[in-house]
Design an enzyme around this catalytic site. Structure first.
Site, PDB file in Angstrom:
ATOM      1  N   GLN A 115      29.608  14.270 -11.251  1.00 36.41           N
ATOM      2  CA  GLN A 115      30.925  14.868 -11.081  1.00 36.41           C
ATOM      3  C   GLN A 115      30.997  16.233 -11.760  1.00 36.41           C
ATOM      4  O   GLN A 115      31.581  17.175 -11.220  1.00 36.41           O
ATOM      5  CB  GLN A 115      31.999  13.940 -11.665  1.00 36.41           C
ATOM      6  N   GLU A 116      30.356  16.349 -12.903  1.00 30.12           N
ATOM      7  CA  GLU A 116      30.424  17.592 -13.675  1.00 30.12           C
ATOM      8  C   GLU A 116      29.555  18.697 -13.076  1.00 30.12           C
ATOM      9  O   GLU A 116      29.991  19.847 -12.974  1.00 30.12           O
ATOM     10  CB  GLU A 116      29.976  17.328 -15.121  1.00 30.12           C
TER      11      GLU A 116
END
Length: 493
Positions: free
Chosen positions: A315-316
């Site tokens: 996600q990051e």
């Protein structure tokens, strides 16, 4: 004298007749049933397949619809369950023929041909054979058996689908298909997805449970009618095992369990769209394999599940070690300068430093969450705090409590986090404005990635186990016969 002799013969005949008449009762009295033998031995032998719906090993141990149902039956008998894992459908039936297994629990359809050769339990599910194709622009979907002629169609060997094709072949003499005994239905769907074959024919239950993980695949039409699914049983004259199985399957408690297991294993849904799913699979192959060991290390250090950490990292940064955002956060875990300093990370672009540091930072945030909040909400709060900051998370919990909702429930708090971007609300709390929708989406995305990662790893584990089994069989076949030692040869042959 003659009278006495004749009388003795009559008595002897009478005794013989009485023994013959009494013999079945005596045998029945002295012979224990198949079920009693199983209970006396303390175990029941169950044959199944290593597939996502039948049986596999996950992080918590054995899993799968058929495994859990068979384990519940074993528990009902108060015995252990011994698993036999053949590589093929034919291998399943052979375990019954050879009496190696008491039960085959592998989502087997009942057909007339199979009923002539095998004993089945009461059905506990239904399925229908479904033709699967890959959506392609300009290519129409097949609508009938005639549309399969001249195309590559793949089915499992010895499956109900192969049996159905054999039955309809006389009406469609030009129809051909390929069979495989080495692949699973999941592999067959892969073949259609990668366009190695044109069509596959699989059980509707299998397709429906896996279709969302193969965006671009679609069902065209069904073949035949709905078929019952049941366990295959070792034939035995006393029928005790069959009666016990049927009694178990008809219990209200078992029916509730079957419903629960159906939801768990056959109603899985991939929440990602086509592009996200394809990209995720590609990134798993090209990026995650190099980083996986670091996530395992971080799991050991922090007790966070490595899949959770890997999903946060995806996600990051999409697992890019050199990722940089406009705000200056960087690295796989996208740490700020302040966060990196807090957890002792000197180089945010170093993968192992970033992953271990990100896990440590998440642990620090998690320690701030009240212990009374139960899992998984405790983790979701920690992720939200990791994303937006613990102070803003507390502000959202305050707003939640003001609205007479539960500030310890993530489903309640996530309704109020987006309000932190509105002056009417953020002006009334301690830490002020925040882009509150972002942590809500952040947690939702990580949940999606965890689900997809678990699925892909589950499939990898099944294929790895199958390949290892095939290699072991090949090695056994190729090994030369053992040499006889000279001293063991007798003097005369």
């Amino acid at each position: 004298m003659l009278f006495n002799l004749r009388r003795r013969k009559d008595v002897l005949h009478l005794l013989t007749i009485l023994v013959i008449i009494s013999l079945p009762a005596l045998v029945s009295y002295n012979t224990i049933s198949q079920l009693e033998v199983i209970q006396a031995n303390g175990s029941i032998r169950v044959a199944t397949r290593n597939t996502p719906s039948a049986y596999y090993i996950d992080k918590s141990g054995p899993a799968g619809f058929e495994y859990e149902l068979a384990k519940a039956f074993a528990d009902d008998l108060d015995v252990e369950i011994d698993l036999i894992i053949p590589d093929t459908i034919n291998g399943l039936f052979q375990t019954i023929e050879k009496r190696d297994a008491h039960i085959v629990a592998a989502g087997i359809n009942i057909s007339s041909a199979r009923q002539n050769s095998f004993e089945f339990s009461t059905p506990y599910a239904q399925s229908i054979s479904t033709v699967i194709y890959r959506l392609k622009q300009g290519t129409p979907a097949p609508k009938s058996i005639d549309d399969l002629i001249g195309k590559k169609t793949l089915v499992l060997a010895n499956s109900i689908q192969e049996e159905q094709l054999v039955n309809i072949k006389p009406a469609h003499p030009n129809l051909t298909w390929q069979v495989t005994s080495e692949l699973t239905n999941t592999d067959i769907l892969d073949k259609v997805f990668s366009q190695e074959v044109d069509y596959a024919i699989v059980d509707s239950n299998v397709y429906e449970s896996q279709s969302s993980f193969y965006p671009g695949l679609n069902s065209a039409f069904t073949i035949g009618h709905s078929q019952p699914i049941a366990w295959v049983l070792t034939p035995n004259q006393d029928g005790s095992l069959k009666r016990a199985v049927n009694k178990f399957l008809l219990k209200p408690k078992t029916k509730a369990l079957i419903k629960k297991l159906t939801e768990k294993y056959y109603e899985k849904r991939n929440p990602l769209n086509y592009f996200d799913t394809v990209t995720f699979k590609q990134d798993m192959d090209t990026r995650l394999s190099c980083l996986e060991q670091y996530f395992y290390i971080a799991e050991q250090e922090t007790d966070f599940d490595w899949m959770l950490l890997a999903s946060i990292a995806y996600q990051e940064s999409h697992w890019k070690a050199d990722a940089v955002s406009p705000t200056g956060v960087r690295g796989i875990m996208m740490l700020t300068n302040a966060a990196a300093k807090e957890v002792g990370v000197a180089d945010r672009t170093d993968p192992i430093q970033s992953i271990r540091g990100g896990a440590e930072y998440l642990l620090n945030v998690k320690r701030k969450i009240p212990e009374r909040i139960k899992e998984p909400d405790h983790t979701w709060f920690a992720l939200a705090g990791y994303n937006v900051g613990f102070g803003h998370l507390e502000d959202a919990r305050v707003l939640t409590q003001r609205a007479n909702k539960d500030p310890d429930k993530w489903d309640d708090v996530k309704e109020f986090l987006p309000l932190l971007s509105k002056k009417k609300y953020f002006s009334t709390v301690k830490y002020g404005y925040a882009r509150g929708q972002e942590p809500v989406q952040y947690v939702a995305n990580i949940k999606k990635y965890i689900e997809l990662l678990e699925w892909e790893k589950q499939i990898q584990q099944i294929r790895k186990a199958r390949d290892a089994s095939i290699r072991a069989e090949q090695k056994e076949k190729n090994e030369p016969a053992a040499l006889i030692e000279l001293q063991s040869i007798p003097a005369t042959l």
